[in-house]
Design a protein around this motif. Structure first.
Motif, PDB file in Angstrom:
ATOM      1  N   THR A  48      32.503  43.889  41.272  1.00 16.78           N
ATOM      2  CA  THR A  48      33.502  42.841  41.552  1.00 16.78           C
ATOM      3  C   THR A  48      34.919  43.418  41.605  1.00 16.78           C
ATOM      4  O   THR A  48      35.786  42.866  42.275  1.00 16.78           O
ATOM      5  N   GLY A  49      35.144  44.529  40.919  1.00 18.67           N
ATOM      6  CA  GLY A  49      36.455  45.187  40.987  1.00 18.67           C
ATOM      7  C   GLY A  49      36.781  45.542  42.437  1.00 18.67           C
ATOM      8  O   GLY A  49      37.929  45.427  42.878  1.00 18.67           O
ATOM      9  N   TYR A 103      38.344  42.641  44.214  1.00 21.89           N
ATOM     10  CA  TYR A 103      39.772  42.493  43.918  1.00 21.89           C
ATOM     11  C   TYR A 103      40.568  43.570  44.650  1.00 21.89           C
ATOM     12  O   TYR A 103      41.676  43.331  45.129  1.00 21.89           O
ATOM     13  N   ARG A 104      39.984  44.753  44.725  1.00 17.19           N
ATOM     14  CA  ARG A 104      40.647  45.840  45.449  1.00 17.19           C
ATOM     15  C   ARG A 104      40.725  45.498  46.944  1.00 17.19           C
ATOM     16  O   ARG A 104      41.696  45.831  47.627  1.00 17.19           O
ATOM     17  N   ARG A 121      39.556  53.080  46.564  1.00 22.34           N
ATOM     18  CA  ARG A 121      39.781  53.860  45.341  1.00 22.34           C
ATOM     19  C   ARG A 121      41.195  54.437  45.264  1.00 22.34           C
ATOM     20  O   ARG A 121      41.517  55.127  44.293  1.00 22.34           O
ATOM     21  N   ALA A 152      45.504  45.712  42.642  1.00 22.97           N
ATOM     22  CA  ALA A 152      44.383  44.863  42.191  1.00 22.97           C
ATOM     23  C   ALA A 152      44.620  44.405  40.755  1.00 22.97           C
ATOM     24  O   ALA A 152      44.426  43.239  40.416  1.00 22.97           O
ATOM     25  N   SER A 153      45.076  45.326  39.921  1.00 24.56           N
ATOM     26  CA  SER A 153      45.319  44.994  38.522  1.00 24.56           C
ATOM     27  C   SER A 153      46.463  43.978  38.394  1.00 24.56           C
ATOM     28  O   SER A 153      46.415  43.086  37.553  1.00 24.56           O
ATOM     29  N   SER A 208      45.224  40.421  40.288  1.00 25.62           N
ATOM     30  CA  SER A 208      44.020  39.716  39.813  1.00 25.62           C
ATOM     31  C   SER A 208      44.309  38.626  38.766  1.00 25.62           C
ATOM     32  O   SER A 208      43.486  37.724  38.609  1.00 25.62           O
ATOM     33  N   ARG A 235      41.570  34.797  41.924  1.00 24.27           N
ATOM     34  CA  ARG A 235      40.269  34.749  41.241  1.00 24.27           C
ATOM     35  C   ARG A 235      39.390  33.662  41.863  1.00 24.27           C
ATOM     36  O   ARG A 235      38.196  33.857  42.063  1.00 24.27           O
ATOM     37  N   GLY A 268      32.446  43.941  35.957  1.00 20.08           N
ATOM     38  CA  GLY A 268      33.809  43.458  36.133  1.00 20.08           C
ATOM     39  C   GLY A 268      34.498  43.276  34.807  1.00 20.08           C
ATOM     40  O   GLY A 268      34.322  44.076  33.870  1.00 20.08           O
ATOM     41  N   ARG A 269      35.314  42.221  34.714  1.00 19.16           N
ATOM     42  CA  ARG A 269      36.062  41.955  33.485  1.00 19.16           C
ATOM     43  C   ARG A 269      35.670  40.620  32.848  1.00 19.16           C
ATOM     44  O   ARG A 269      35.812  40.431  31.652  1.00 19.16           O
ATOM     45  N   ASP A 270      35.228  39.671  33.697  1.00 18.71           N
ATOM     46  CA  ASP A 270      34.986  38.305  33.218  1.00 18.71           C
ATOM     47  C   ASP A 270      33.622  37.790  33.654  1.00 18.71           C
ATOM     48  O   ASP A 270      33.442  36.594  33.840  1.00 18.71           O
ATOM     49  N   ARG A 321      46.953  49.271  31.872  1.00 16.86           N
ATOM     50  CA  ARG A 321      45.981  48.427  32.579  1.00 16.86           C
ATOM     51  C   ARG A 321      45.138  47.614  31.596  1.00 16.86           C
ATOM     52  O   ARG A 321      44.870  46.441  31.807  1.00 16.86           O
ATOM     53  N   ASP A 360      44.901  43.604  31.644  1.00 17.69           N
ATOM     54  CA  ASP A 360      43.599  42.933  31.825  1.00 17.69           C
ATOM     55  C   ASP A 360      43.239  42.053  30.621  1.00 17.69           C
ATOM     56  O   ASP A 360      42.594  41.024  30.759  1.00 17.69           O
ATOM     57  N   ARG A 382      46.179  38.768  30.103  1.00 16.94           N
ATOM     58  CA  ARG A 382      46.506  37.779  31.138  1.00 16.94           C
ATOM     59  C   ARG A 382      45.944  36.411  30.753  1.00 16.94           C
ATOM     60  O   ARG A 382      44.964  36.324  29.995  1.00 16.94           O
TER      61      ARG A 382
HETATM   62  O1   DC Z   1      37.085  47.789  37.933  1.00 11.08           O
HETATM   63  P1   DC Z   1      38.211  48.125  38.849  1.00 11.08           P
HETATM   64  O2   DC Z   1      39.160  49.146  38.305  1.00 11.08           O
HETATM   65  O3   DC Z   1      37.743  48.483  40.236  1.00 11.08           O
HETATM   66  O4   DC Z   1      39.049  46.760  38.992  1.00 11.08           O
HETATM   67  C1   DC Z   1      40.315  46.716  39.624  1.00 11.08           C
HETATM   68  C2   DC Z   1      41.141  45.595  39.011  1.00 11.08           C
HETATM   69  O5   DC Z   1      40.555  44.330  39.326  1.00 11.08           O
HETATM   70  C3   DC Z   1      41.244  45.627  37.480  1.00 11.08           C
HETATM   71  O6   DC Z   1      42.478  46.146  37.046  1.00 11.08           O
HETATM   72  C4   DC Z   1      41.126  44.198  37.029  1.00 11.08           C
HETATM   73  C5   DC Z   1      40.607  43.453  38.223  1.00 11.08           C
HETATM   74  N1   DC Z   1      39.293  42.851  38.008  1.00 11.08           N
HETATM   75  C6   DC Z   1      39.261  41.589  37.472  1.00 11.08           C
HETATM   76  O7   DC Z   1      40.308  41.039  37.156  1.00 11.08           O
HETATM   77  N2   DC Z   1      38.079  40.956  37.303  1.00 11.08           N
HETATM   78  C7   DC Z   1      36.922  41.548  37.636  1.00 11.08           C
HETATM   79  N3   DC Z   1      35.770  40.883  37.472  1.00 11.08           N
HETATM   80  C8   DC Z   1      36.926  42.862  38.159  1.00 11.08           C
HETATM   81  C9   DC Z   1      38.143  43.495  38.327  1.00 11.08           C
END
Ligand code: DC
Length: 218
Positions: free
Chosen positions: A33-34, A37-38, A89, A97-98, A101, A107, A127-129, A178, A182, A185
């Motif tokens: 999922t990152g 966002y990228r 990348r 992206a950071s 997002s 989102r 991902g993150r969430d 970062r 993350d 937020r």
């Molecule tokens: O995992 P990554 O480094 O490719 O993710 C890039 C940015 O996207 C990261 O700084 C936070 C965001 N992100 C997010 O908010 N929620 C996700 N599910 C995945 C990534």
């Protein structure tokens, strides 16, 4: 409903490497999922939007369409039909992206895409969430992390192997910044879901982490 494995954690914890391995062993699809966002970040950069221009980001979301496909088992990201996987990348893209997002409209734009994939297919999604917000009913949830030092060293080795000049202190500072963004937020911050299994990969091999996750699966 597909069988869903959710892996969340901070940047550099090894999520994508591990998630790919788990997906391969189980014959499931890996969803990064990152990268989505990228993908949107590439759109913002192409439109010369600054990360702090939230209004601009919200407006730009309206004419961005991110989709996902697979070529030889590798995830590809399409932005308005164009395959932009090769750009994802880049450092500037990760930074955008950071910073973009946290915007709820960003989102929201990706939420349905992620949930639909998980409903239709067996997936390992990182991902993150994912465990906290996207797939609260996931069959397996993992919170994968590693110490800042370990993550910085991994990133340093990765960049050096590619021949990129880099500085360990700068990498460490970037990772800490970062993480902070993350985790603090307002919308869908990175945190461990109550029912997620915590794995610290600092002193574990890729095989050991993969094995630990496979043991949690059906
Ligand atoms: O995992 P990554 O480094 O490719 O993710 C890039 C940015 O996207 C990261 O700084 C936070 C965001 N992100 C997010 O908010 N929620 C996700 N599910 C995945 C990534």
């Amino acid at each position: 409903m597909g069988y869903n494995i959710a892996i969340d954690g901070p940047a550099g914890a090894g999520k994508s490497t591990i998630a790919k391995q788990v997906a391969q062993k189980k014959g499931y699809i890996y969803v990064d999922t990152g990268a989505m966002y990228r993908g949107l970040a590439v759109h913002f950069l192409k439109n010369h939007i600054r990360p702090e221009d939230t209004e601009g980001i919200i407006r730009a979301c309206e004419d961005a369409s991110v989709s996902i496909g697979y070529e030889n088992g590798l995830q590809q990201i399409y932005l308005n039909g164009e395959n932009i996987t090769g750009m994802l990348r880049e450092e500037a893209v990760g930074d955008m992206a950071s910073k973009s997002s946290p915007v709820p409209e960003v989102r929201e734009k990706l939420l349905m895409l992620q949930r639909t994939l998980a409903r239709e297919k067996d997936v390992v999604m990182d991902g993150r969430d994912i465990g906290t917000n996207i797939l609260p009913e996931a069959d397996v949830k993992v919170y994968l992390t590693a110490s800042v030092e370990t993550r910085a060293k991994r990133r340093y080795d990765e960049l050096t192997a590619k021949g990129t000049d880099c500085d360990m202190e700068q990498i460490t500072a970037d990772i800490e910044e970062r993480d902070h963004r993350d985790m603090t937020r307002e919308t869908a911050p990175l945190r461990q879901a109550e029912d997620a299994v915590f794995i610290d990969s600092s002193n574990m091999t890729i095989e050991e982490v993969t094995e630990a996750i496979l043991k949690l699966c059906r």
